[in-house]
Scaffold this motif. Structure first.
Motif, short mmCIF file in Angstrom:
data_model
loop_
_atom_site.label_atom_id
_atom_site.label_comp_id
_atom_site.label_asym_id
_atom_site.label_seq_id
_atom_site.Cartn_x
_atom_site.Cartn_y
_atom_site.Cartn_z
N MET A 183 -8.58 -4.90 -26.13
CA MET A 183 -7.82 -6.00 -26.73
C MET A 183 -6.66 -5.57 -27.48
SD MET A 183 -9.34 -8.95 -25.90
CE MET A 183 -9.18 -10.08 -27.18
N ALA A 225 -23.64 -4.84 -21.27
CA ALA A 225 -22.73 -5.55 -22.25
C ALA A 225 -22.64 -4.82 -23.43
CB ALA A 225 -23.46 -6.84 -22.53
N LYS A 226 -23.63 -3.94 -23.94
CA LYS A 226 -23.27 -3.07 -24.93
C LYS A 226 -22.37 -1.95 -24.70
CE LYS A 226 -27.79 -4.03 -27.28
NZ LYS A 226 -28.97 -3.42 -27.58
N LEU A 282 -28.73 -5.39 -17.98
CA LEU A 282 -27.38 -6.25 -18.21
C LEU A 282 -27.07 -6.21 -19.85
CD1 LEU A 282 -25.74 -8.63 -17.36
CD2 LEU A 282 -27.43 -10.11 -18.14
N ILE A 283 -28.25 -6.20 -20.68
CA ILE A 283 -27.57 -6.29 -22.04
C ILE A 283 -27.06 -4.96 -22.25
CG2 ILE A 283 -28.75 -6.44 -24.34
CD1 ILE A 283 -28.46 -9.14 -22.89
N SER A 337 -15.33 -12.65 -17.12
CA SER A 337 -15.07 -13.28 -18.22
C SER A 337 -14.25 -12.32 -19.00
CB SER A 337 -16.28 -13.98 -18.77
OG SER A 337 -16.87 -13.17 -19.65
N ARG A 338 -14.70 -11.35 -19.00
CA ARG A 338 -13.95 -10.19 -20.07
C ARG A 338 -12.57 -10.01 -19.56
NH1 ARG A 338 -16.62 -11.36 -24.50
NH2 ARG A 338 -16.75 -12.97 -22.89
N ALA A 380 -20.02 -9.92 -25.90
CA ALA A 380 -20.43 -9.55 -24.48
C ALA A 380 -21.81 -9.65 -24.28
CB ALA A 380 -19.79 -8.16 -24.49
N THR A 416 -20.50 -11.61 -13.43
CA THR A 416 -19.92 -13.12 -14.17
C THR A 416 -19.14 -12.40 -15.64
OG1 THR A 416 -21.56 -14.36 -13.47
CG2 THR A 416 -20.25 -15.20 -15.35
N LEU A 417 -19.99 -11.48 -16.31
CA LEU A 417 -19.46 -10.81 -17.51
C LEU A 417 -18.21 -10.17 -17.49
CD1 LEU A 417 -19.84 -10.17 -20.63
CD2 LEU A 417 -21.29 -8.19 -19.82
N GLY A 442 -18.68 -3.73 -24.76
CA GLY A 442 -18.35 -4.17 -25.96
C GLY A 442 -17.06 -3.39 -26.46
N PRO A 443 -17.19 -1.91 -26.83
CA PRO A 443 -16.32 -1.06 -27.42
C PRO A 443 -15.16 -0.81 -26.70
CG PRO A 443 -18.58 -0.22 -27.47
CD PRO A 443 -18.73 -1.36 -26.64
N ASP A 446 -13.17 -3.81 -27.54
CA ASP A 446 -12.51 -3.49 -28.63
C ASP A 446 -11.15 -2.93 -28.31
OD1 ASP A 446 -13.98 -4.80 -30.44
OD2 ASP A 446 -15.57 -2.93 -30.52
N GLN A 487 -10.68 -12.84 -20.48
CA GLN A 487 -10.12 -12.88 -21.84
C GLN A 487 -8.80 -11.60 -22.27
OE1 GLN A 487 -13.78 -11.31 -24.24
NE2 GLN A 487 -12.43 -11.15 -26.16
N GLU A 540 -16.77 -7.74 -30.56
CA GLU A 540 -16.80 -7.78 -28.99
C GLU A 540 -17.93 -7.48 -28.43
OE1 GLU A 540 -14.36 -9.06 -27.26
OE2 GLU A 540 -13.09 -9.19 -28.83
N THR A 541 -18.72 -6.56 -28.91
CA THR A 541 -20.09 -6.26 -28.48
C THR A 541 -21.17 -7.22 -28.48
OG1 THR A 541 -19.72 -3.96 -28.93
CG2 THR A 541 -22.05 -4.44 -28.29
#
Lengths: 179, 316
Positions: free
Chosen positions: A103, A92-93, A88-89, A135-136, B275, A131-132, A96-97, A100, A139, B271-272
């Protein structure tokens, strides 16, 4: 006399055969160069980022590959029940980029929303990862109002369990904000 | 045997423990202890959003350089993440303030000593005279609960050659192993916040709870002392695993609120980072087995962040 005439004619034919295409080719190359220069002159120095997505196919492939399956997360949790599953982590990683970029760029946002919709609709994907994704997507909807229909579609495709967790989280934020 | 099974249950919440190779390491100790049960200054109500000091914790001499590095980074980050708890329901009640400074205070009340994942704990436990020896792997509040259940159990735990008296669940001894050092600072911060809550023996231990532990070797699912986790129910993503909270305001709820504050209010996070924090919050929320609506509305009461040593021992 006749022989000389035919010899001269032959040489002339040979010359035309070999020289003409080369000249033509040079002309073509020249024309292309001019067109390129003209095109470059017409283009602005910094092309607008909105023109096309900057998220690469490889990044999308990696994103899809990193989607954590519930079964995978269960195995990780067996070893370490307390912490959030490693997969999961990692997911998420990976996300993230991409966020970026999304957005900042509507095309990237649109591309990513398509992937997020796919994420939320797969019930085999770990609920917290879905869920992530939801939510993203929300956003991105706040950052790009023109993509609200796409965000609505992500919401519509979300499974109940992920939607419930997302609402729970939001309820904490709302209450705090109104305190 | 009973003691052993109890220990297994109590150690469930010590997620940072575990074996693993490596180890050894230097003997430099940072953040020197104030006393056996240090009481750091309470700046919990100071609020603030960023730039706070690191959380103080006593390092045992056996901690490896990697473990110290991870603890340096995470205890420092704990006080530095610019968050606004005012925007998150339950945050100020749980942490006693709205900024990262209050999170540091919360942590320092509950965790005081860091022990290496490679430390042989049974060599450090000091037993009361006549107490049965046991193959202990538990520390901190688990040692305290165990000593209460057994009547005459653990007297102390040796840190840097000095015996720390086990006088309450907030003795604050935590073991940090590979599961801690192998993850990023943000996850370590989440672990610190989560683990600290396990130091609270909310409401003490009732006679019923004590009897249950003595007869079955298991804590009652309703027991708030230690905020133990229970097996997740059928249908849950982690069904059958000890990874769910049945009681309001337990370790997952506190961790969820903190992670949510990072993901939704951090002003300098990437953002990371956001997240990762959001995924941690979602994961923690998914482990709460009660209505969060009731939690927020106050139906389930405000978070009781106190800790008690009161034990109703009705059994002679």
């Amino acid at each position: 006399m006749r022989t000389r005439f035919f010899l001269l004619l032959g040489v002339l034919i040979l010359l035309v055969t070999f020289m003409w295409p080369e000249k033509q080719l040079r002309r073509e190359v020249y024309r292309h160069e001019v067109q390129n220069i003209q095109a470059e002159e017409m283009m602005p120095e910094n092309p607008p980022a909105e023109d096309q997505p900057t998220i690469s196919h490889q990044e999308i492939k990696t994103f899809r590959k990193s989607l954590p399956e519930t079964q995978e997360a269960q195995n990780e949790i067996k070893d370490n029940p307390h912490q959030a599953p490693r997969s999961l982590i990692q997911f998420a990683k990976t996300l993230g980029p991409l966020m970026d970029k999304a957005m900042e760029n509507t095309e990237d946002a649109s591309l990513l929303l398509h992937e997020l919709e796919s994420c939320v609709s797969h019930s085999t994907v770990l609920v917290s990862a879905r869920t992530l994704c939801l939510s993203r997507a929300e956003q991105l909807g706040k950052a790009h109002s023109e993509l609200r229909p796409e965000v609505s579609s992500v919401r519509k495709h979300s499974q109940k369990d992920a939607l419930a967790i997302y609402k729970k989280m939001n309820s904490f934020v709302k209450k705090g904000a109104s305190e | 045997m009973r003691a052993l099974s109890l220990l297994i249950i109590f150690t469930l919440f010590i997620s940072c423990g575990g074996g693993g190779g490596g180890g050894g390491g230097g003997s430099k100790i940072t953040n020197q202890p104030q006393d056996e049960n240090p009481t750091p200054e309470d700046n919990g109500n100071s609020g603030g959003t960023s730039g706070g000091r690191p959380a103080r914790i006593v390092y045992d001499s056996d901690l490896s350089p990697t473990e110290k590095q991870a603890l340096d980074a995470s205890t420092s980050a704990l006080g530095r993440i610019p968050i606004n708890g005012n925007s998150i329901g339950g945050f100020s009640q749980a942490f006693g303030g709205s900024g990262s400074g209050s999170v540091v205070s919360y942590f320092e009340k509950r965790v005081h000593y860091a022990v290496s994942g490679n430390t042989a704990l049974d060599e450090r436990i000091v037993l009361h005279a006549g107490a049965a020896a046991f193959a202990a792997t538990n520390i901190g509040s688990a040692l305290w609960v165990e000593s209460v259940v057994n009547g005459t159990g653990t007297e102390g735990f040796v840190i840097n050659g000095k015996t720390i008296q086990i006088t309450s669940s907030r003795v604050g001894i935590m073991q940090f192993g590979p599961a801690f050092t192998s993850v990023d600072t943000l996850q370590q911060v989440n672990t610190l916040v989560h683990e600290a809550r396990h130091s609270d023996c909310t409401g003490g231990i009732s006679a019923e709870e004590l009897n249950s532990m003595r007869s079955t070797g298991q804590a009652l699912p309703t027991m708030e002392c230690g905020h133990f986790h229970v097996l997740c129910p059928p249908g849950h993503a982690f069904a059958g695993l000890p990874a769910c909270d049945p009681i309001p305001w337990g370790a997952y709820a506190i961790g969820a609120i903190h992670s949510l504050a990072i993901s939704r209010t951090c002003t300098s996070c990437s953002e990371t980072d956001k997240a990762v924090a959001e995924s941690e919050a979602a994961d923690s929320f998914s482990r709460l087995l009660y209505s969060t609506q009731d939690l927020l509305s106050g139906k389930l009461g405000s978070p009781d962040m106190s800790s008690s040593t009161n034990v109703q021992d009705s059994v002679p």
